[in-house]
Design a protein around this motif. Structure first.
Motif, mmCIF file in Angstrom:
data_model
loop_
_atom_site.group_PDB
_atom_site.id
_atom_site.type_symbol
_atom_site.label_atom_id
_atom_site.label_comp_id
_atom_site.label_asym_id
_atom_site.label_seq_id
_atom_site.Cartn_x
_atom_site.Cartn_y
_atom_site.Cartn_z
ATOM 1 N N PHE A 197 5.408 1.442 -34.269
ATOM 2 C CA PHE A 197 5.905 1.722 -35.621
ATOM 3 C C PHE A 197 4.833 2.502 -36.366
ATOM 4 O O PHE A 197 3.716 2.011 -36.527
ATOM 5 C CB PHE A 197 6.217 0.412 -36.351
ATOM 6 N N VAL B 149 2.039 -1.717 -34.923
ATOM 7 C CA VAL B 149 2.184 -0.939 -36.157
ATOM 8 C C VAL B 149 0.898 -0.138 -36.300
ATOM 9 O O VAL B 149 -0.206 -0.704 -36.246
ATOM 10 C CB VAL B 149 2.391 -1.859 -37.389
ATOM 11 N N VAL C 280 -1.750 -2.932 -43.277
ATOM 12 C CA VAL C 280 -0.362 -3.334 -43.046
ATOM 13 C C VAL C 280 -0.131 -4.682 -43.731
ATOM 14 O O VAL C 280 -0.922 -5.611 -43.561
ATOM 15 C CB VAL C 280 -0.088 -3.454 -41.529
ATOM 16 N N TYR D 24 7.564 -4.744 -42.910
ATOM 17 C CA TYR D 24 6.159 -4.394 -43.107
ATOM 18 C C TYR D 24 6.068 -3.235 -44.083
ATOM 19 O O TYR D 24 7.000 -2.439 -44.237
ATOM 20 C CB TYR D 24 5.476 -4.073 -41.763
#
Ligand code: 4AZ
Length: 691
Positions: free
Chosen positions: A183, A209, A217, A288
């Motif tokens: 991501f 991520v 994050v 997120y």
């Protein structure tokens, strides 16, 4: 008979036949179909290919029957375990029940035949046919552990998985592929596989991520939608969710309570979801997002100040850094008071190599006749001054304090910020009352050493005296030192005959009162302003025998009144000798001025308001050669201190009244003269030598 039986036992014991793997075969007891011998123990290993079981069909069984087949028997062994024990007569044509086929779910067996020492009835033994049979591993009792589907085939089995799953390398467990999740958007949603349906078993799902550096994050779980299988201990041993960020681990999480909001502190976060084989749980979903990484200190380093001041600083914020009061930047050019620092992508400030170090005042200045005590020299440190001995006292001129502090400007300052240093001045007039003062000078009595420790003998070129009023200054009469540059003087002495063991004092300068000089250019016709100061080259070391006297008018109790008894001392003329080698002293009262005015008229000198009259008609008096010495009184406020109120100046003969210079009138001149000389001296070039 016994021996034979033993021989047989030894010869037959342990006979084993090993059959190579075959799909079928037959085994029979020794001598079959004849009667089997006594004392037999014989084994046959049978094996069929892997993945098969073995069926045994005993087509003939004729073995001596006994309880539990303890005499003779045939046994089927699976490994070390006994699978079957047979004896008796059981085959078609005999009374016994025929044996049903026996299936053993193993591809190896051992048949063991045992006979004891007697086979009276000639039992014929056994014959067995073994056949390999396919086993269905997918069924009980074998029940192969395939997590989804089990498929049997002749000689083996295999497992397979539902659509969407793959078979793990163990060939039994099914899992899903869920680890290629990356991501990179600034915000997004991540859920467990199949959410809101149950998540798959035996899976390891990793979600990565990855944001640009400088942003962290943030993770927010949907609280109502958290359901991860929990083990009874609550330690997430079954299924678990773990979050890893910049070396930190959050979790493991499981159960029905969603994790709290997570500020990961990093732009790179890994979400690891691991499941075991059991359970039927919904899983989880989270959102997120990103936030600039904060720089965690309000202070960059100790004693630093940041401008502008903010509650929170984040990535790319820039501040001007200065040091708190009393601190300065280290390793900077000396005049640089500040620098710029920036909050960096990893949450740290730039330029942390610098630091604010305390301002250093350096060692505090020393003072004459004093000590300064300090343990540190940096901002806030203290330096305390004291004097070397009890013959000195600390005085605090101007703004001075006995304790100075290292200021933020790098200077040692007093409470009110001044830089004046304290001074150690000689304690004046220390008078020891144990030494009785009684006697005469003209009609005097020898003084003890240390009784009048300020007394200075002037020997050359004129006999006279003076009194130390500090450790460098002598007060005397002008007429004693008029025209003299280097008077020969001694201190700390009472018997002049011992002076060769003593060092004379060395005068730096002789200062006559200016008015005395004016009135008496050559020949003295008038003793008005008969006062002079001698500055010494070196300070005398003060002690019990050398100490200054206080000066009249300098303190409250130092103004003598008529009738008060004073003391005079000197090495001058006595009633019997022209000069006294010993210091003599006597008492004289302060008298009314008229008494001396009468003398003055006779002598054609004037008695001025700058003069004191002392003495009486008892014969106790000062005389020639005593001139310049002090007329001393005890301080009325402190009977342990003496001051000089007069300077022995003149008289009409000796033995009655004497005229003394009134010191009180010259207090201003004395102070000014001393201060000016010392100020002038501090401006003198170094290396100046005196005397
Ligand atoms: C002198 O000739 C002198 N009796 C000093 C003091 C006195 C008299 C004379 C006082 O130096």
């Amino acid at each position: 008979m016994e021996l034979r039986r033993a021989w047989l036992f030894l010869t037959l014991l342990g006979c084993t036949h090993a059959e190579s793997p075959a799909m079928y075969g037959a085994i029979s007891s020794p001598n079959y179909p004849q009667g089997y011998p006594n004392q037999v123990q014989e084994s046959w290993e049978i094996s069929v290919p892997k993945g098969f079981g073995i069926t045994l069909n005993f087509i003939h069984l004729d073995i001596e029957p006994s309880e539990n087949c303890e005499y003779d028997s045939v046994q089927v062994m699976i490994g070390e375990e006994v699978g079957l024990t047979l004896c008796g007569r059981r085959f078609d044509g005999f009374s016994g029940e025929p044996l049903p086929e026996q299936l053993f779910p193993s591809n190896t067996l051992r048949i063991r035949f045992t006979s004891d020492f007697s086979n009276e009835e000639r039992y014929t033994g056994f014959s067995v046919i073994y056949t390999a049979v396919d086993l269905d591993e997918c069924k009980e009792p074998l029940g192969a552990e395939c997590s989804h589907f089990c498929h049997n085939y002749i000689g083996g089995y295999f497992c397979s998985c539902q659509p969407g799953y793959f078979l793990h390398l163990d060939n039994h467990t099914c899992g899903v592929h869920c680890s290629e999740n990356l991501f990179t958007d600034l915000r997004g949603q991540i859920s467990s596989p199949g959410f809101p349906q149950s998540y798959p078993e035996n899976s390891l799902c990793e979600y990565k991520v990855r944001l640009v550096p400088g942003y962290q994050v943030l993770l927010a779980f949907q609280p109502k939608d958290f359901d991860v299988e929990e083990d009874p201990s609550g330690s997430c041993l079954y299924d678990s969710l773990i979050i890893q960020a910049a070396g930190k681990t959050f979790g493991p999480y499981c159960g029905k309570t969603a994790p709290p909001r997570i500020e990961s502190g990093s732009n790179e976060v890994d979400i690891i979801f691991q499941t075991d084989s059991g359970g039927d749980n919904k899983g989880w979903t989270l959102e997120y997002s990103e936030a600039a990484i904060p720089c965690d200190h309000h202070h960059l380093f100790e004693h630093s100040l940041l401008d502008p001041q903010k509650v929170k600083y984040v990535f790319k914020d820039s501040v001007t850094v200065t040091c708190e009061e009393g601190y300065e930047l280290a390793t900077m050019p000396a005049n640089q008071q500040s620098f710029q620092s920036t909050c960096q992508g990893d949450g740290t400030w730039s330029r942390l190599d610098l630091k604010c170090q305390p301002v250093d005042c350096g060692p505090p200045s020393g003072i004459d006749n004093g000590h300064v005590a300090f343990s540190q020299t940096t901002y806030g440190a203290q330096a305390t001054y004291s004097c070397v001995s009890e013959y000195y006292q600390l005085i605090l001129p101007g703004s001075a304090d006995d304790t100075l502090r290292c200021s933020s400007d790098g200077l040692w300052v007093s409470k009110d910020g001044g830089q004046d240093l304290p001074k150690c001045t000689a304690v004046c007039g220390v008078y020891n009352p144990s030494q009785t003062v009684d006697g005469k000078i003209f009609k005097g009595k020898p003084a003890n050493l240390g009784q009048f420790p300020w007394m200075v003998a002037f020997l050359e070129p004129k006999r006279g005296a003076g009194a130390l009023i500090s450790d460098r200054w002598i007060l005397t009469a002008a007429h004693v030192v008029q025209g003299v540059e280097e008077p020969v003087m001694y201190a700390g002495i009472i018997d002049l005959r011992g002076r060769k063991h003593q060092k004379p004092l060395i005068a730096k300068r002789v200062i006559l009162h200016p008015q005395y000089l004016q009135d008496n250019p050559d020949t003295k016709k008038d003793f008005n302003n008969d006062i002079a100061l001698v500055q010494l080259c070196n300070k005398v070391e003060l002690g019990v025998n050398v100490a200054p006297i206080c000066v009249a008018g300098s303190d409250e109790g130092m103004f003598p009144t008529v009738g008060k008894i004073g003391y005079v001392a000197g090495w001058g003329k006595t009633e019997s000798r022209e000069r006294s080698p010993l210091l003599l002293y006597t008492k004289v009262p302060l008298s009314q001025a008229e008494k001396c005015q009468e003398l003055a008229v006779e002598q054609k000198f004037s008695f001025t308001p700058n003069m004191l009259c002392a003495g009486d008609n008892t014969g106790h008096d000062s005389c020639s050669g005593d001139s310049g010495g002090p007329l001393m009184f005890l301080d009325t406020k402190n009977d342990r201190r003496m001051y000089t109120a007069g300077i022995i100046s003149w008289g009409l003969g000796c033995g009655h009244y004497g005229v003394y210079t009134k010191v009180e009138n010259y207090l201003g001149w004395i102070k000014e003269t001393m201060e000016n000389a010392e100020m002038e001296e501090s401006g003198e070039r170094s290396g100046y030598t005196c005397g």
